[in-house]
Design a protein around this motif. Structure first.
Motif, PDB file in Angstrom:
ATOM      1  N   GLY A  14      43.763  45.721  41.841  1.00  0.00           N
ATOM      2  CA  GLY A  14      43.692  45.609  40.383  1.00  0.00           C
ATOM      3  C   GLY A  14      42.416  44.938  39.893  1.00  0.00           C
ATOM      4  N   GLN A  15      42.367  44.706  38.588  1.00  0.00           N
ATOM      5  CA  GLN A  15      41.156  44.146  37.963  1.00  0.00           C
ATOM      6  C   GLN A  15      40.813  42.773  38.553  1.00  0.00           C
ATOM      7  N   ILE A  16      41.784  41.895  38.579  1.00  0.00           N
ATOM      8  CA  ILE A  16      41.534  40.550  39.115  1.00  0.00           C
ATOM      9  C   ILE A  16      41.473  40.598  40.645  1.00  0.00           C
ATOM     10  N   GLY A  17      42.373  41.385  41.230  1.00  0.00           N
ATOM     11  CA  GLY A  17      42.452  41.465  42.698  1.00  0.00           C
ATOM     12  C   GLY A  17      41.141  41.893  43.337  1.00  0.00           C
ATOM     13  N   GLN A  18      40.501  42.922  42.767  1.00  0.00           N
ATOM     14  CA  GLN A  18      39.237  43.403  43.348  1.00  0.00           C
ATOM     15  C   GLN A  18      38.172  42.308  43.314  1.00  0.00           C
ATOM     16  N   SER A  19      38.140  41.597  42.197  1.00  0.00           N
ATOM     17  CA  SER A  19      37.162  40.513  42.061  1.00  0.00           C
ATOM     18  C   SER A  19      37.444  39.417  43.096  1.00  0.00           C
ATOM     19  N   PHE A  20      38.714  39.085  43.284  1.00  0.00           N
ATOM     20  CA  PHE A  20      39.081  38.051  44.267  1.00  0.00           C
ATOM     21  C   PHE A  20      38.740  38.509  45.686  1.00  0.00           C
ATOM     22  N   VAL A  21      39.029  39.760  46.008  1.00  0.00           N
ATOM     23  CA  VAL A  21      38.725  40.266  47.363  1.00  0.00           C
ATOM     24  C   VAL A  21      37.229  40.159  47.618  1.00  0.00           C
ATOM     25  N   ASN A  22      36.427  40.618  46.659  1.00  0.00           N
ATOM     26  CA  ASN A  22      34.972  40.573  46.840  1.00  0.00           C
ATOM     27  C   ASN A  22      34.500  39.138  47.010  1.00  0.00           C
ATOM     28  N   HIS A  23      35.007  38.278  46.171  1.00  0.00           N
ATOM     29  CA  HIS A  23      34.582  36.876  46.206  1.00  0.00           C
ATOM     30  C   HIS A  23      34.970  36.215  47.529  1.00  0.00           C
ATOM     31  N   LEU A  24      36.203  36.370  47.929  1.00  0.00           N
ATOM     32  CA  LEU A  24      36.678  35.698  49.151  1.00  0.00           C
ATOM     33  C   LEU A  24      36.001  36.271  50.391  1.00  0.00           C
ATOM     34  N   SER A  25      35.815  37.582  50.413  1.00  0.00           N
ATOM     35  CA  SER A  25      35.235  38.193  51.619  1.00  0.00           C
ATOM     36  C   SER A  25      33.741  37.888  51.736  1.00  0.00           C
ATOM     37  N   ASN A  26      33.106  37.499  50.629  1.00  0.00           N
ATOM     38  CA  ASN A  26      31.679  37.124  50.672  1.00  0.00           C
ATOM     39  C   ASN A  26      31.486  35.612  50.739  1.00  0.00           C
ATOM     40  N   SER A  27      32.571  34.875  50.805  1.00  0.00           N
ATOM     41  CA  SER A  27      32.477  33.414  50.764  1.00  0.00           C
ATOM     42  C   SER A  27      31.873  32.843  52.051  1.00  0.00           C
ATOM     43  N   LYS A  28      31.219  31.703  51.903  1.00  0.00           N
ATOM     44  CA  LYS A  28      30.654  31.018  53.080  1.00  0.00           C
ATOM     45  C   LYS A  28      31.769  30.359  53.898  1.00  0.00           C
ATOM     46  N   LEU A  36      46.512  43.140  50.001  1.00  0.00           N
ATOM     47  CA  LEU A  36      47.784  43.855  49.842  1.00  0.00           C
ATOM     48  C   LEU A  36      47.873  44.517  48.474  1.00  0.00           C
ATOM     49  N   ASP A  37      48.385  45.729  48.458  1.00  0.00           N
ATOM     50  CA  ASP A  37      48.662  46.391  47.181  1.00  0.00           C
ATOM     51  C   ASP A  37      49.592  47.576  47.433  1.00  0.00           C
ATOM     52  N   LYS A  38      50.276  47.951  46.374  1.00  0.00           N
ATOM     53  CA  LYS A  38      51.130  49.138  46.435  1.00  0.00           C
ATOM     54  C   LYS A  38      50.271  50.380  46.683  1.00  0.00           C
ATOM     55  N   LYS A  39      49.090  50.386  45.998  1.00  0.00           N
ATOM     56  CA  LYS A  39      48.114  51.459  46.246  1.00  0.00           C
ATOM     57  C   LYS A  39      47.111  50.874  47.228  1.00  0.00           C
ATOM     58  N   LYS A  40      47.010  51.447  48.424  1.00  0.00           N
ATOM     59  CA  LYS A  40      46.154  50.850  49.454  1.00  0.00           C
ATOM     60  C   LYS A  40      44.709  50.699  48.964  1.00  0.00           C
ATOM     61  N   SER A  41      44.160  49.507  49.139  1.00  0.00           N
ATOM     62  CA  SER A  41      42.773  49.259  48.733  1.00  0.00           C
ATOM     63  C   SER A  41      41.815  49.943  49.698  1.00  0.00           C
ATOM     64  N   LYS A  42      40.589  50.186  49.215  1.00  0.00           N
ATOM     65  CA  LYS A  42      39.637  50.934  50.054  1.00  0.00           C
ATOM     66  C   LYS A  42      38.492  50.046  50.533  1.00  0.00           C
ATOM     67  N   TYR A  72      45.989  30.521  56.181  1.00  0.00           N
ATOM     68  CA  TYR A  72      45.342  29.456  55.389  1.00  0.00           C
ATOM     69  C   TYR A  72      45.924  29.446  53.979  1.00  0.00           C
ATOM     70  N   GLY A  73      46.032  30.668  53.398  1.00  0.00           N
ATOM     71  CA  GLY A  73      46.468  30.698  52.003  1.00  0.00           C
ATOM     72  C   GLY A  73      47.134  31.999  51.607  1.00  0.00           C
ATOM     73  N   LEU A  74      47.803  31.928  50.490  1.00  0.00           N
ATOM     74  CA  LEU A  74      48.438  33.106  49.878  1.00  0.00           C
ATOM     75  C   LEU A  74      48.114  33.074  48.395  1.00  0.00           C
ATOM     76  N   VAL A  75      47.603  34.193  47.874  1.00  0.00           N
ATOM     77  CA  VAL A  75      47.373  34.291  46.436  1.00  0.00           C
ATOM     78  C   VAL A  75      48.320  35.364  45.892  1.00  0.00           C
ATOM     79  N   ASN A  76      49.330  34.932  45.172  1.00  0.00           N
ATOM     80  CA  ASN A  76      50.296  35.850  44.569  1.00  0.00           C
ATOM     81  C   ASN A  76      49.741  36.316  43.232  1.00  0.00           C
ATOM     82  N   ASN A  77      49.025  37.437  43.282  1.00  0.00           N
ATOM     83  CA  ASN A  77      48.327  37.924  42.093  1.00  0.00           C
ATOM     84  C   ASN A  77      48.970  39.181  41.502  1.00  0.00           C
ATOM     85  N   ALA A  78      49.699  39.946  42.306  1.00  0.00           N
ATOM     86  CA  ALA A  78      50.284  41.199  41.786  1.00  0.00           C
ATOM     87  C   ALA A  78      51.205  40.888  40.620  1.00  0.00           C
TER      88      ALA A  78
END
Ligand SMILES: NC(=O)c1ccc[n+]([C@@H]2O[C@H](COP(=O)([O-])OP(=O)(O)OC[C@H]3O[C@@H](n4cnc5c(N)ncnc54)[C@H](O)[C@@H]3O)[C@@H](O)[C@H]2O)c1
Length: 241
Positions: A14-28, A36-42, A72-78
């Motif tokens: 989703g809108q927030i989820g994509q931003s969080f994925v990008n941010h976390l995966s690029n984090s130092k 996780l999503d009902k519609k598999k992310s790409k 480490y963590g869980l972000v319940n964003n859905a």
């Protein structure tokens, strides 16, 4: 922390989820993200695993967690909403919102905490909403036909309460559970609505997913062992008049 910082994020397409994925995966911080999503992310980075799951289905949630042994963590964003008027609300719509926003968050949290207790470490961030704190101001929605619903607000205040409950019950296991409550994010809404929203907002604009990232980083910070059960409202001051 001696293990890889594995973070589960729901609603990752989703809108927030994509931003969080990008941010976390690029984090130092070397996070590994289960997206996780009902519609598999790409996403196709080596520190992201895309997982197709319906978080309202207990068997799917339990099955997913059977492959996780450290966290480490869980972000319940859905989360979902419904925008039709209260008097035409169907029971089906009502239950569906509660199912995703509350049942899904409950199932994900229960399974995550089982793992976190073992490690005596864990960060859970639940995504609430300003409408879990204040009722929506119908005057800014005008004739748009899109009004924020009672059941969405009910579910989001339930999220805030769930965070407090879990925070108090698992603080002694060194698990911190907090809520981030965003204000409205801009996303192709009617111009009239955006204008009215912006006038009401001290910052003069709607939010963007990027506005949530400082709160996300803050609550995921390994050093935080004492901010627990909080609800951080990220709305540019919208709810502060
Ligand atoms: N966008 C906003 O203005 C705003 C404001 C306040 C709070 N929020 C909250 O932020 C969160 C994310 O919002 P968003 O705007 O990115 O929403 P979005 O609709 O863009 O994304 C939500 C995602 O959740 C997924 N999802 C829905 N039901 C699911 C289920 N049963 N199982 C698994 N995944 C499911 C959807 O497929 C979607 O990708 C929600 O909890 C929402 O209530 C959003």
């Amino acid at each position: 922390m001696t293990f890889t910082k594995k973070i589960i994020l729901t609603g990752s397409s989703g809108q927030i989820g994509q931003s969080f994925v990008n941010h976390l995966s690029n984090s130092k911080n070397d996070y590994y993200v289960y997206a996780l999503d009902k519609k598999k992310s790409k996403n196709n980075k080596k520190n992201i695993q895309n997982v197709e799951i319906d978080i309202t289905k207990e068997d799917e949630v339990v099955d997913f967690f059977s492959s996780i042994n450290e966290l480490y963590g869980l972000v319940n964003n859905a989360g979902i909403g419904v925008f039709t008027p209260f008097l035409s609300r169907t029971l089906e719509e009502f239950k569906k919102v509660l199912d995703v926003n509350l049942v899904g968050t409950f199932l994900m949290s229960r399974e995550a905490i089982k793992i976190m207790i073992e490690a005596k470490f864990g960060k859970i961030i639940n995504i609430g909403s300003i409408y879990g704190v204040n009722s929506s101001d119908y005057r800014i929605y005008g004739e748009s036909g899109r009004n924020n619903s009672e059941v969405y607000s009910m579910s989001k205040s339930g999220i805030i309460m769930l965070s407090k409950y879990l925070a108090t019950h698992f603080a002694s296991d060194n698990i911190q559970i907090n809520t981030i409550s965003p204000g409205g994010l801009e996303r192709n809404q009617a111009q009239g609505f955006i204008e009215k929203y912006n006038i009401k907002n001290p910052t003069g604009r709607m939010g963007s997913p990027n506005d949530l990232l400082p709160a996300l980083d803050f609550l995921l910070n390994e050093q935080n062992e004492y901010i627990n059960g909080e609800n951080i409202i990220v709305d540019g001051g919208f709810t502060k008049w």
